[in-house]
Motif scaffolding. Structure first.
Motif, short mmCIF file in Angstrom:
data_model
loop_
_atom_site.label_atom_id
_atom_site.label_comp_id
_atom_site.label_asym_id
_atom_site.label_seq_id
_atom_site.Cartn_x
_atom_site.Cartn_y
_atom_site.Cartn_z
N ALA A 570 0.81 -1.22 0.00
CA ALA A 570 0.00 0.00 0.00
C ALA A 570 0.84 1.27 0.00
O ALA A 570 0.31 2.37 -0.12
CB ALA A 570 -0.93 0.00 1.21
N THR A 571 2.16 1.12 0.12
CA THR A 571 3.03 2.30 0.22
C THR A 571 3.30 2.95 -1.13
O THR A 571 3.16 4.16 -1.30
CB THR A 571 4.38 1.91 0.87
OG1 THR A 571 4.12 1.32 2.14
CG2 THR A 571 5.26 3.14 1.05
N ILE A 572 3.69 2.14 -2.13
CA ILE A 572 4.02 2.70 -3.46
C ILE A 572 3.18 2.06 -4.55
O ILE A 572 2.54 2.75 -5.35
CB ILE A 572 5.52 2.51 -3.79
CG1 ILE A 572 6.40 3.10 -2.68
CG2 ILE A 572 5.85 3.16 -5.12
CD1 ILE A 572 7.88 2.92 -2.92
N ALA A 573 3.17 0.72 -4.60
CA ALA A 573 2.46 0.04 -5.68
C ALA A 573 0.97 0.36 -5.65
O ALA A 573 0.35 0.59 -6.70
CB ALA A 573 2.68 -1.47 -5.59
N GLY A 574 0.36 0.38 -4.46
CA GLY A 574 -1.07 0.67 -4.33
C GLY A 574 -1.46 2.04 -4.87
O GLY A 574 -2.39 2.15 -5.69
N PRO A 575 -0.79 3.11 -4.44
CA PRO A 575 -1.10 4.43 -4.98
C PRO A 575 -0.94 4.50 -6.51
O PRO A 575 -1.74 5.14 -7.19
CB PRO A 575 -0.10 5.35 -4.28
CG PRO A 575 0.18 4.67 -2.99
CD PRO A 575 0.15 3.20 -3.30
N ILE A 576 0.09 3.84 -7.04
CA ILE A 576 0.28 3.85 -8.49
C ILE A 576 -0.91 3.19 -9.19
O ILE A 576 -1.39 3.67 -10.22
CB ILE A 576 1.60 3.15 -8.87
CG1 ILE A 576 2.80 4.00 -8.43
CG2 ILE A 576 1.67 2.90 -10.38
CD1 ILE A 576 4.14 3.37 -8.68
#
Length: 655
Positions: A570-576
């Motif tokens: 949820a830190t980087i991949a999720g927002p992308i």
């Protein structure tokens, strides 16, 4: 009967021989043409390559004029002023003699490329004095003219054929250009067109005296066919921007068709640097960059443990095998204890969990239990693993997917053979392989396989082979891209899984990533990451993974994001994922807070641990600049871009 057999065979053989001789001498006199080769000069007319468009008709790749200096070694005069010649072409004498020797090895009497891909300015200076240099002449060609500075991994590039390719395919001659990597390689025969050939008669003094046989054998060049890709150019560009200073891959598919909407690999480079005289130097720099590996397409080639997104498949197989149902529950105390005192940690809120909450809270305990129940259903674990494996293979896992790009990996779905090799003495049980349940263990997948898995879930049990070709001018695309593949999982088991994925965004691990007006179904993932540094197995920061599709009903996009060393899903991949979905469906971004956060995240310090800070400093993963920004060679005189010559075609396609 025997008396007649031998004479009959002789008569038949003689008849066939006479017919063949008649054909060669009267009908087909191409061999005569070859026999007179010493008195004939062959000139090729190279066609334009086909244009490349995105799914909405945006021109991505066109052509520009270029010139090759050709040489026939035996025609070079001894009194040629090598110094002046080298100064004119801005090369060294050493380079001159090296190129001449290479041409002689190919053939002293046949033309070969001496210096390739001169732009108009460089060619103009040579053209003025070409009469002084017998044995040299110029050959006009068509080079690629990239209208965008992204998508290098999708396009591939154009390069000169090598001896192996010439020997394999008689179409090519020394100095010819061929597509390598990406769609340029996959659709080479369609894009390249057909060369035109002119035969010029020469006299005994080797002077040209006109067309051979009044042009009887001459042929006209046929332009390459245009192709339209499934790619959304704006989505591709946006994905590459979001991946600045990160490594990994993004794959977005249209579930109902299998069309690839975006195929992002990071770091990447500007495709334009592989055009012109500096292309070889630039390619060498890219090829030898062992730190960033810009030529390595992580979306297609990189194999990672899929982590928690794999729980989707664990649940579906368990439902199909009847070892759980929607109401089956597991008690989780932040960890699942099993035999031999081992322990699987869990980060869910604990308590009694049924399937729905187990999905949106990503409970390790629930899916480990479900997996072991699947394996323990059968008397022999080996047979059970094969049943489990066969279910997964119907999702396109563990095999090459058959898409229309020239590179890829199988991934890995373990079978009984896998564990027979690992445990030659037998005795293994479900407890020994339970890590498979949560996408660790022996399971590895590529980002495109993860995206296809989500497309299959979105379709509730079927998928189409992912592909990047949408339309070929005047031709039909391969039938395999319109053939439906159905999984071994009954359709009725998908809705409860989808319901849980929907609540991942409502009350689960991605609740802070919601986008107003879009019902997104997704799953976060965090995969453990080990590598060898100086020969020692070292644990690095986990990979950040996220898979999703949207909208929940009538899905239009399925996506998988893998960020190396990115940490929690949820830190980087999720927002992308949220940003890419909104960009595709709404053509604009409302979650500017997520966008700002992602653009400002840099993982360069993490990658520095792999190769040393000095090498990591070279990483420049931007859509406009090469990963070797400081080292890439650009021409002193920029190659002028020419207007596309297919104006009629271009206009209609843009409309």
């Amino acid at each position: 009967m025997r008396k007649v057999l031998l004479p009959t065979l002789i008569i038949i053989a003689a008849s066939l021989l006479v017919i063949r001789i008649f054909y060669l001498q009267v009908i087909d006199d191409s061999f005569k043409l070859k026999s007179e080769n010493n008195a004939i000069k062959i000139k090729y007319d190279y066609p334009e390559r086909g244009y490349i468009y995105d799914r909405f008709g945006k021109l991505l790749v066109a052509n520009q004029s270029s010139y090759d200096i050709m040489v026939i070694p035996r025609d070079i005069k001894e009194d040629l002023n090598v110094t002046e010649f080298c100064q004119l072409l801005n090369i060294t004498k050493e380079d001159y003699y090296k190129r001449i020797e290479k041409a002689k090895v190919y053939s002293p009497r046949l033309p070969s490329v001496f210096l390739s891909q001169l732009n108009k300015s460089e060619f103009a200076a040579f053209q003025e004095k070409i009469r002084k240099y017998e044995g040299f002449y110029f050959q006009k060609r068509s080079l690629r003219d990239y209208e965008v500075d992204y998508g290098a991994n999708i396009f591939g590039f154009i390069t000169q054929v090598n001896e192996r390719q010439i020997a394999k395919n008689p179409y090519y001659n020394s100095g010819d250009l061929i597509g390598k990597q990406g769609v340029e390689e996959s659709y080479e025969e369609i894009l390249r067109g057909i060369k035109g050939v002119k035969y010029i008669q020469k006299d005994k003094y080797n002077r040209e005296i006109g067309s051979y046989k009044d042009g009887k054998y001459d042929t006209i060049a046929v332009q390459g066919e245009d192709i339209t890709l499934t790619i959304d150019a704006e989505l591709q560009k946006y994905g590459e921007e979001l991946m600045i200073n990160k490594r990994g891959g993004i794959v977005a598919l249209e579930p109902k068709s299998g069309e690839i909407l975006a195929l992002v690999t990071a770091p990447s480079y500007d495709p334009g640097i592989l055009v012109g005289r500096q292309r070889s130097k630039n390619y060498t720099l890219l090829y030898h960059d062992s730190i960033a590996k810009p030529l390595y397409d992580r979306g297609l080639l990189a194999e990672y443990p899929p982590g928690s997104p794999f729980k989707i498949l664990t649940g579906l197989v368990a439902l199909q095998e009847g070892v759980i149902d929607e109401n089956f529950s597991v008690s989780c105390h932040h960890g699942f204890s099993y035999a031999r005192g081992r322990f699987m940690r869990c980060h869910c809120s604990g308590g009694q969990l049924q399937l729905h909450r187990a999905i949106y809270q990503s409970c390790n305990s629930y899916f480990a239990t479900s997996y072991m129940r699947t394996i323990n259903k059968y008397t022999k674990p080996a047979a059970a693993v094969d049943v489990w494996s066969n279910h997964l293979k119907t999702f396109g896992l563990g095999e090459f997917m058959g898409y229309d790009l020239p590179t890829g990996k199988r991934g890995k779905i373990p079978t009984s053979k896998t564990y027979k090799r690992m445990y030659p003495n037998g005795g293994w049980r479900s407890t020994a392989i339970v890590s498979n349940a949560i996408g660790q263990g022996e399971v590895v997948m590529t980002p495109i396989q993860l995206a296809n898995m989500m497309a299959t879930v979105a379709n509730q049990g079927y998928y189409y082979t992912p592909h990047i070709i949408k339309k070929i001018e005047g031709k039909k695309i391969d039938d395999k891209f319109t053939t439906k593949h159905t999984t071994s999982i009954d359709k009725k088991y998908f809705p409860p899984i989808i319901s849980g994925l929907f609540d991942v965004y409502n009350m689960g691990t991605a609740s802070r990533l919601k986008v107003e007006g879009i019902d997104i179904c997704g799953k976060t993932g965090t995969a453990e990451n080990y590598t060898k540094i100086n020969g020692v197995r070292t644990k690095l920061k986990d990979h950040s993974i996220f898979v999703a599709f949207a909208p929940k009903d009538n899905p239009k996009i399925a996506i998988a994001i893998m960020i190396e060393n990115g940490g929690f899903g949820a830190t980087i991949a999720g927002p992308i994922a949220s940003l890419m979905i909104e960009k595709y469906l709404k053509k604009k971004i409302s979650r500017t807070d997520l966008e700002t956060r992602v653009l400002n995240i840099s993982l360069r310090s993490e990658y520095a641990k792999l190769g040393g800070m000095k090498e990591a400093e070279a990483i420049e993963s931007t859509p406009k600049d090469s990963v070797l920004k400081a080292k890439i060679v650009t021409p002193k005189t920029p190659t002028p871009k020419t207007e596309p010559t297919k104006t009629a075609v271009d206009t209609t396609k843009k409309n």
